[in-house]
Design a protein around this motif. Structure first.
Motif, PDB file in Angstrom:
ATOM      1  N   GLU A   1     -14.870  -2.072 -49.312  1.00 58.07           N
ATOM      2  CA  GLU A   1     -14.904  -3.440 -48.809  1.00 58.07           C
ATOM      3  C   GLU A   1     -14.737  -3.426 -47.293  1.00 58.07           C
ATOM      4  O   GLU A   1     -14.292  -2.427 -46.697  1.00 58.07           O
ATOM      5  CB  GLU A   1     -13.802  -4.267 -49.446  1.00 58.07           C
ATOM      6  N   SER A   2     -15.089  -4.525 -46.697  1.00 58.66           N
ATOM      7  CA  SER A   2     -14.969  -4.647 -45.255  1.00 58.66           C
ATOM      8  C   SER A   2     -13.527  -4.406 -44.824  1.00 58.66           C
ATOM      9  O   SER A   2     -12.591  -4.966 -45.401  1.00 58.66           O
ATOM     10  CB  SER A   2     -15.420  -6.051 -44.829  1.00 58.66           C
ATOM     11  N   GLY A   3     -13.357  -3.571 -43.820  1.00 59.69           N
ATOM     12  CA  GLY A   3     -12.031  -3.273 -43.312  1.00 59.69           C
ATOM     13  C   GLY A   3     -11.422  -2.005 -43.878  1.00 59.69           C
ATOM     14  O   GLY A   3     -10.349  -1.587 -43.424  1.00 59.69           O
ATOM     15  N   PHE A   4     -12.078  -1.400 -44.841  1.00 58.81           N
ATOM     16  CA  PHE A   4     -11.585  -0.155 -45.450  1.00 58.81           C
ATOM     17  C   PHE A   4     -12.661   0.918 -45.306  1.00 58.81           C
ATOM     18  O   PHE A   4     -13.841   0.655 -45.521  1.00 58.81           O
ATOM     19  CB  PHE A   4     -11.251  -0.373 -46.925  1.00 58.81           C
ATOM     20  N   VAL A   5     -12.228   2.127 -44.919  1.00 63.02           N
ATOM     21  CA  VAL A   5     -13.174   3.211 -44.676  1.00 63.02           C
ATOM     22  C   VAL A   5     -12.795   4.443 -45.464  1.00 63.02           C
ATOM     23  O   VAL A   5     -11.624   4.676 -45.783  1.00 63.02           O
ATOM     24  CB  VAL A   5     -13.275   3.546 -43.172  1.00 63.02           C
ATOM     25  N   ILE A   6     -13.793   5.257 -45.718  1.00 60.11           N
ATOM     26  CA  ILE A   6     -13.612   6.434 -46.562  1.00 60.11           C
ATOM     27  C   ILE A   6     -12.668   7.440 -45.937  1.00 60.11           C
ATOM     28  O   ILE A   6     -11.919   8.119 -46.644  1.00 60.11           O
ATOM     29  CB  ILE A   6     -14.983   7.066 -46.881  1.00 60.11           C
ATOM     30  N   ASP A   7     -12.673   7.547 -44.621  1.00 66.81           N
ATOM     31  CA  ASP A   7     -11.800   8.530 -43.975  1.00 66.81           C
ATOM     32  C   ASP A   7     -10.337   8.211 -44.197  1.00 66.81           C
ATOM     33  O   ASP A   7      -9.504   9.101 -44.273  1.00 66.81           O
ATOM     34  CB  ASP A   7     -12.092   8.587 -42.473  1.00 66.81           C
ATOM     35  N   LYS A   8     -10.018   6.947 -44.273  1.00 66.56           N
ATOM     36  CA  LYS A   8      -8.642   6.512 -44.456  1.00 66.56           C
ATOM     37  C   LYS A   8      -8.254   6.470 -45.934  1.00 66.56           C
ATOM     38  O   LYS A   8      -7.136   6.803 -46.301  1.00 66.56           O
ATOM     39  CB  LYS A   8      -8.471   5.124 -43.839  1.00 66.56           C
ATOM     40  N   PHE A   9      -9.195   6.064 -46.782  1.00 65.54           N
ATOM     41  CA  PHE A   9      -8.924   5.894 -48.215  1.00 65.54           C
ATOM     42  C   PHE A   9      -9.978   6.624 -49.064  1.00 65.54           C
ATOM     43  O   PHE A   9     -10.754   5.986 -49.781  1.00 65.54           O
ATOM     44  CB  PHE A   9      -8.921   4.410 -48.582  1.00 65.54           C
ATOM     45  N   PRO A  10     -10.009   7.935 -49.003  1.00 66.34           N
ATOM     46  CA  PRO A  10     -10.979   8.643 -49.847  1.00 66.34           C
ATOM     47  C   PRO A  10     -10.666   8.439 -51.323  1.00 66.34           C
ATOM     48  O   PRO A  10      -9.507   8.435 -51.735  1.00 66.34           O
ATOM     49  CB  PRO A  10     -10.823  10.112 -49.420  1.00 66.34           C
ATOM     50  N   ILE A  11     -11.719   8.269 -52.104  1.00 63.30           N
ATOM     51  CA  ILE A  11     -11.597   7.980 -53.522  1.00 63.30           C
ATOM     52  C   ILE A  11     -12.449   8.966 -54.303  1.00 63.30           C
ATOM     53  O   ILE A  11     -13.566   9.280 -53.916  1.00 63.30           O
ATOM     54  CB  ILE A  11     -12.056   6.532 -53.825  1.00 63.30           C
TER      55      ILE A  11
ATOM     56  N   VAL B   1      -4.309   7.945 -49.586  1.00 64.93           N
ATOM     57  CA  VAL B   1      -3.987   7.204 -48.375  1.00 64.93           C
ATOM     58  C   VAL B   1      -3.712   8.256 -47.310  1.00 64.93           C
ATOM     59  O   VAL B   1      -2.743   9.021 -47.421  1.00 64.93           O
ATOM     60  CB  VAL B   1      -2.778   6.280 -48.567  1.00 64.93           C
ATOM     61  N   SER B   2      -4.593   8.330 -46.311  1.00 60.49           N
ATOM     62  CA  SER B   2      -4.550   9.427 -45.354  1.00 60.49           C
ATOM     63  C   SER B   2      -3.849   9.034 -44.068  1.00 60.49           C
ATOM     64  O   SER B   2      -3.877   7.863 -43.650  1.00 60.49           O
ATOM     65  CB  SER B   2      -5.984   9.874 -45.022  1.00 60.49           C
ATOM     66  N   ASN B   3      -3.248  10.046 -43.441  1.00 57.53           N
ATOM     67  CA  ASN B   3      -2.639   9.849 -42.125  1.00 57.53           C
ATOM     68  C   ASN B   3      -1.841   8.543 -42.086  1.00 57.53           C
ATOM     69  O   ASN B   3      -2.128   7.632 -41.310  1.00 57.53           O
ATOM     70  CB  ASN B   3      -3.715   9.847 -41.045  1.00 57.53           C
ATOM     71  N   MET B   4      -0.868   8.469 -42.946  1.00 59.36           N
ATOM     72  CA  MET B   4      -0.172   7.201 -43.178  1.00 59.36           C
ATOM     73  C   MET B   4       0.664   6.732 -41.998  1.00 59.36           C
ATOM     74  O   MET B   4       1.220   7.537 -41.231  1.00 59.36           O
ATOM     75  CB  MET B   4       0.705   7.329 -44.417  1.00 59.36           C
ATOM     76  N   SER B   5       0.755   5.423 -41.889  1.00 61.64           N
ATOM     77  CA  SER B   5       1.629   4.763 -40.927  1.00 61.64           C
ATOM     78  C   SER B   5       2.452   3.724 -41.694  1.00 61.64           C
ATOM     79  O   SER B   5       2.116   3.392 -42.837  1.00 61.64           O
ATOM     80  CB  SER B   5       0.800   4.086 -39.838  1.00 61.64           C
ATOM     81  N   PRO B   6       3.512   3.208 -41.097  1.00 59.31           N
ATOM     82  CA  PRO B   6       4.319   2.199 -41.802  1.00 59.31           C
ATOM     83  C   PRO B   6       3.512   1.003 -42.300  1.00 59.31           C
ATOM     84  O   PRO B   6       3.878   0.381 -43.305  1.00 59.31           O
ATOM     85  CB  PRO B   6       5.344   1.793 -40.737  1.00 59.31           C
ATOM     86  N   GLU B   7       2.409   0.698 -41.622  1.00 58.89           N
ATOM     87  CA  GLU B   7       1.566  -0.426 -42.033  1.00 58.89           C
ATOM     88  C   GLU B   7       0.888  -0.186 -43.391  1.00 58.89           C
ATOM     89  O   GLU B   7       0.364  -1.110 -44.007  1.00 58.89           O
ATOM     90  CB  GLU B   7       0.492  -0.707 -40.991  1.00 58.89           C
ATOM     91  N   ASP B   8       0.892   1.049 -43.834  1.00 58.47           N
ATOM     92  CA  ASP B   8       0.302   1.371 -45.141  1.00 58.47           C
ATOM     93  C   ASP B   8       1.290   1.142 -46.284  1.00 58.47           C
ATOM     94  O   ASP B   8       0.929   1.291 -47.459  1.00 58.47           O
ATOM     95  CB  ASP B   8      -0.167   2.827 -45.170  1.00 58.47           C
ATOM     96  N   SER B   9       2.503   0.785 -45.962  1.00 59.96           N
ATOM     97  CA  SER B   9       3.490   0.497 -47.012  1.00 59.96           C
ATOM     98  C   SER B   9       3.007  -0.699 -47.821  1.00 59.96           C
ATOM     99  O   SER B   9       2.848  -1.803 -47.301  1.00 59.96           O
ATOM    100  CB  SER B   9       4.851   0.192 -46.380  1.00 59.96           C
ATOM    101  N   SER B  10       2.769  -0.464 -49.089  1.00 58.28           N
ATOM    102  CA  SER B  10       2.170  -1.479 -49.970  1.00 58.28           C
ATOM    103  C   SER B  10       2.334  -1.038 -51.412  1.00 58.28           C
ATOM    104  O   SER B  10       2.776   0.080 -51.691  1.00 58.28           O
ATOM    105  CB  SER B  10       0.658  -1.620 -49.697  1.00 58.28           C
TER     106      SER B  10
END
Lengths: 113, 115
Positions: free
Chosen positions: A58-68, A80-89
């Motif tokens: 979906e828009s705003g999500f990329v394969i490099d960050k969220f490979p599936i 969830v790659s190269n995580m930052s606190p903003e990825d807390s979910s």
């Protein structure tokens, strides 16, 4: 409805690391999805996991960050790659059955420090 | 544009009271599905009901009932004689039939039932 399990159920990770979340279904399903739910927010679709081909993001999500991966009709992983606190979910997988209804797994609660 | 609005962010009632959760939706599609999901504190999302846009009959399931009104684009959810176990976040959602995989969720209503 299908029984869906996710591993891990929760994790606490360090910034810059990666986490792979597994989703297992007890029956073969065509459609599998990954959602993110940030704290206090609603659900946002990350991508559709396609069996045998690349996921549809979906828009705003990329394969490099969220490979599936989706190696078969009962299993998928989200990293969830190269995580930052903003990825807390909470990350949830879902499956769509023939009734055009999505059923959700129990979720993976991720905290990134 | 597709949109689901749950104007009530939080509701708190005393046990055994009736409570109604509001849901208003926007869509240009003539065929669509509406859903309600429950998310208890454990975090899992539990499917409660799916309603086809052609079926405006109200539905009752135990203490739960749903009122679908196309004229006002609303799909409200009522819990009768609420119980503490009903405490959860409730999401209303919309899915256009032409793309049933695309679910648009509302922002959710946090319901707290006080003993």
């Amino acid at each position: 409805s299908a029984v869906i399990s996710q591993k891990p159920s929760r994790d606490i990770c360090q910034r810059g690391t990666s986490l792979t979340i597994q989703c297992q279904v007890d029956s073969q399903v065509t459609m599998m999805f990954w959602y993110r739910q940030q704290p206090g927010q609603s659900l946002t679709l990350i991508a559709t996991a396609n069996q045998g081909s690349e996921a549809t993001y979906e828009s705003g999500f990329v394969i490099d960050k969220f490979p599936i991966s989706r190696p078969n009709l009962t299993f998928s992983t989200l990293t969830v790659s190269n995580m930052s606190p903003e990825d807390s979910s909470i990350y949830l997988c879902s499956v769509e059955e023939h009734t055009d209804t999505q059923y959700f797994g129990p979720g993976t609660r991720l905290t990134v420090l | 544009a597709q949109k689901v609005t749950q104007a009530q962010t939080e509701i708190s009632v005393v046990e055994k009271e009736d409570v109604t959760l509001d849901c208003v939706y926007e869509t240009r599609d003539t065929t669509y599905y509406l859903f309600w999901y429950k998310q208890p504190p454990s975090g899992e999302l539990v499917f409660l009901i799916r309603r086809n846009s052609f079926d405006e009959q109200n539905e009752i399931s135990g203490r739960y009932s749903w009122n679908f009104q196309k004229s006002t684009s609303s799909f409200n959810f009522t819990i009768t004689a609420s119980q503490v176990v009903d405490s959860a976040v409730y999401f209303c959602a919309l899915s256009p039939r032409r793309s049933a995989s695309k679910i648009i969720f509302g922002s959710g209503t946090r319901l707290s039932i006080r003993p």
